[in-house]
Design a protein around this motif. Structure first.
Motif, mmCIF file in Angstrom:
data_model
loop_
_atom_site.group_PDB
_atom_site.id
_atom_site.type_symbol
_atom_site.label_atom_id
_atom_site.label_comp_id
_atom_site.label_asym_id
_atom_site.label_seq_id
_atom_site.Cartn_x
_atom_site.Cartn_y
_atom_site.Cartn_z
ATOM 1 N N ARG A 71 -27.917 61.220 11.501
ATOM 2 C CA ARG A 71 -28.522 61.401 12.856
ATOM 3 C C ARG A 71 -29.283 60.267 12.857
ATOM 4 O O ARG A 71 -29.970 59.788 11.755
ATOM 5 C CB ARG A 71 -29.525 62.457 13.013
ATOM 6 N N ASN A 72 -29.919 59.676 14.082
ATOM 7 C CA ASN A 72 -30.761 58.692 14.109
ATOM 8 C C ASN A 72 -32.033 59.289 14.250
ATOM 9 O O ASN A 72 -32.146 60.591 14.034
ATOM 10 C CB ASN A 72 -30.269 57.898 15.557
ATOM 11 N N SER A 73 -32.945 58.448 14.396
ATOM 12 C CA SER A 73 -34.486 58.749 14.403
ATOM 13 C C SER A 73 -34.810 59.852 15.638
ATOM 14 O O SER A 73 -33.925 59.746 16.685
ATOM 15 C CB SER A 73 -35.200 57.803 14.326
ATOM 16 N N ASN A 74 -35.715 60.481 15.681
ATOM 17 C CA ASN A 74 -35.969 61.506 16.930
ATOM 18 C C ASN A 74 -36.759 60.858 17.888
ATOM 19 O O ASN A 74 -36.963 61.423 19.055
ATOM 20 C CB ASN A 74 -36.662 62.654 16.351
ATOM 21 N N ILE A 75 -37.072 59.509 17.838
ATOM 22 C CA ILE A 75 -37.716 58.741 18.955
ATOM 23 C C ILE A 75 -36.658 58.631 20.151
ATOM 24 O O ILE A 75 -37.340 58.543 21.399
ATOM 25 C CB ILE A 75 -38.181 57.391 18.375
ATOM 26 N N HIS A 76 -35.599 58.388 19.812
ATOM 27 C CA HIS A 76 -34.794 58.345 21.033
ATOM 28 C C HIS A 76 -34.648 59.290 21.936
ATOM 29 O O HIS A 76 -34.592 60.497 21.951
ATOM 30 C CB HIS A 76 -33.157 58.228 20.611
ATOM 31 N N LEU A 77 -34.629 58.866 23.257
ATOM 32 C CA LEU A 77 -34.611 59.961 24.453
ATOM 33 C C LEU A 77 -33.150 60.532 24.662
ATOM 34 O O LEU A 77 -32.813 61.529 24.873
ATOM 35 C CB LEU A 77 -34.915 59.275 25.787
ATOM 36 N N ARG A 78 -31.936 59.771 23.795
ATOM 37 C CA ARG A 78 -30.802 60.263 23.695
ATOM 38 C C ARG A 78 -30.314 60.449 22.215
ATOM 39 O O ARG A 78 -29.650 59.533 21.761
ATOM 40 C CB ARG A 78 -29.854 59.325 24.643
ATOM 41 N N PRO A 79 -30.458 61.215 21.744
ATOM 42 C CA PRO A 79 -30.217 61.593 20.204
ATOM 43 C C PRO A 79 -28.624 61.285 20.206
ATOM 44 O O PRO A 79 -27.923 61.919 20.792
ATOM 45 C CB PRO A 79 -30.752 63.009 19.713
ATOM 46 N N ARG A 80 -28.132 60.687 19.050
ATOM 47 C CA ARG A 80 -27.003 60.439 18.635
ATOM 48 C C ARG A 80 -26.609 60.897 17.241
ATOM 49 O O ARG A 80 -27.621 61.122 16.346
ATOM 50 C CB ARG A 80 -26.614 59.197 18.548
ATOM 51 N N PHE A 81 -25.413 61.543 16.870
ATOM 52 C CA PHE A 81 -25.155 61.863 15.626
ATOM 53 C C PHE A 81 -23.566 61.224 15.224
ATOM 54 O O PHE A 81 -23.161 60.986 16.335
ATOM 55 C CB PHE A 81 -25.379 63.311 15.515
ATOM 56 N N LYS A 82 -23.249 61.342 14.021
ATOM 57 C CA LYS A 82 -21.783 60.895 13.702
ATOM 58 C C LYS A 82 -21.625 61.636 12.467
ATOM 59 O O LYS A 82 -22.293 61.809 11.396
ATOM 60 C CB LYS A 82 -22.052 59.528 13.225
ATOM 61 N N MET A 83 -20.346 62.537 12.383
ATOM 62 C CA MET A 83 -19.909 63.104 11.361
ATOM 63 C C MET A 83 -18.419 62.668 11.137
ATOM 64 O O MET A 83 -17.541 62.304 11.770
ATOM 65 C CB MET A 83 -19.759 64.795 11.896
ATOM 66 N N GLU A 84 -17.863 62.966 9.810
ATOM 67 C CA GLU A 84 -16.620 62.911 9.587
ATOM 68 C C GLU A 84 -16.044 64.093 9.030
ATOM 69 O O GLU A 84 -16.481 64.784 8.129
ATOM 70 C CB GLU A 84 -16.700 61.941 8.164
ATOM 71 N N PHE A 85 -14.754 64.003 9.497
ATOM 72 C CA PHE A 85 -13.806 65.353 9.000
ATOM 73 C C PHE A 85 -12.633 64.953 8.393
ATOM 74 O O PHE A 85 -12.039 63.720 8.334
ATOM 75 C CB PHE A 85 -13.412 66.229 10.147
ATOM 76 N N GLU A 86 -12.262 65.743 7.393
ATOM 77 C CA GLU A 86 -11.030 65.635 6.880
ATOM 78 C C GLU A 86 -9.641 65.977 7.576
ATOM 79 O O GLU A 86 -8.382 65.662 7.142
ATOM 80 C CB GLU A 86 -10.860 66.272 5.436
ATOM 81 N N GLU A 87 -9.935 66.653 8.670
ATOM 82 C CA GLU A 87 -8.712 66.952 9.749
ATOM 83 C C GLU A 87 -8.581 65.875 10.554
ATOM 84 O O GLU A 87 -9.103 64.968 10.746
ATOM 85 C CB GLU A 87 -9.500 68.322 10.637
ATOM 86 N N ASN A 88 -7.273 65.972 11.059
ATOM 87 C CA ASN A 88 -6.866 64.979 11.943
ATOM 88 C C ASN A 88 -7.391 64.947 13.262
ATOM 89 O O ASN A 88 -7.952 66.259 13.878
ATOM 90 C CB ASN A 88 -5.266 64.605 12.176
#
Length: 169
Positions: free
Chosen positions: A5-22
């Protein structure tokens, strides 16, 4: 599954996850869960892009929207990127106001300089040039207030997404 996750300051929070599935398996999880008769969320799925909205009966001006991008990584791995933000109409409205304030600030700054150099009354230009940054801060805090107002719904959307992604096919 790993979530960044990015910091909580952003008005539009972003996240990124990695999965083993296709990619197709993850999109099918969303497709199946969102088409389930018990699912209360409104959604659109186009290729690897998924948009999830809060139910219309619970929706208000500050309601968030979850945009998910499912991208193929190396091998069978998949990256899921997410962005929480206001609905596009609210975001566009806020950006328009910010742009108009920026243009007005530049215009009044030029007017202040020109009137000052030709030794005319600079009161209006000076007041506007000083008050427009104050207006920007007010807009920023309104956006923060809106984010706080929609935070519970943002948590619900995040929980729904995590539950969907954890579900086994």
């Amino acid at each position: 599954m790993q979530e960044e996750r990015n910091s909580n300051i952003h008005l539009r929070p972003r996240f990124k996850m990695e999965f083993e599935e296709n990619k197709e398996q993850l999109i099918n999880k969303f497709h199946d869960n969102l088409n389930d008769g018990e699912c209360k969320y409104c959604s659109k799925i186009v290729d690897g892009h998924i948009i999830i909205d809060v139910p219309k009966e619970n929706s208000h001006f500050w309601s968030p929207q979850l945009n998910i991008q499912v991208e193929k990584a190396e091998g069978e791995k998949t990256i899921v990127k997410g962005l929480f933000g206001p609905k596009p109409t609210v975001w566009t409205f806020f950006m328009f106001i910010h742009f108009a304030a920026a243009v007005a600030f530049i215009g009044f700054s030029i007017m202040w300089y020109v009137k000052y150099t030709i030794k005319q009354d600079t009161t209006l230009a000076m007041v506007m040039t000083i008050s427009l940054p104050v207006f920007w801060f007010i807009l920023y805090f309104l956006g923060r207030m809106g984010k706080r107002t929609g935070h519970k719904q943002m948590d619900e959307l995040h929980s729904f997404m995590m539950k969907t992604l954890d579900k086994k096919l």
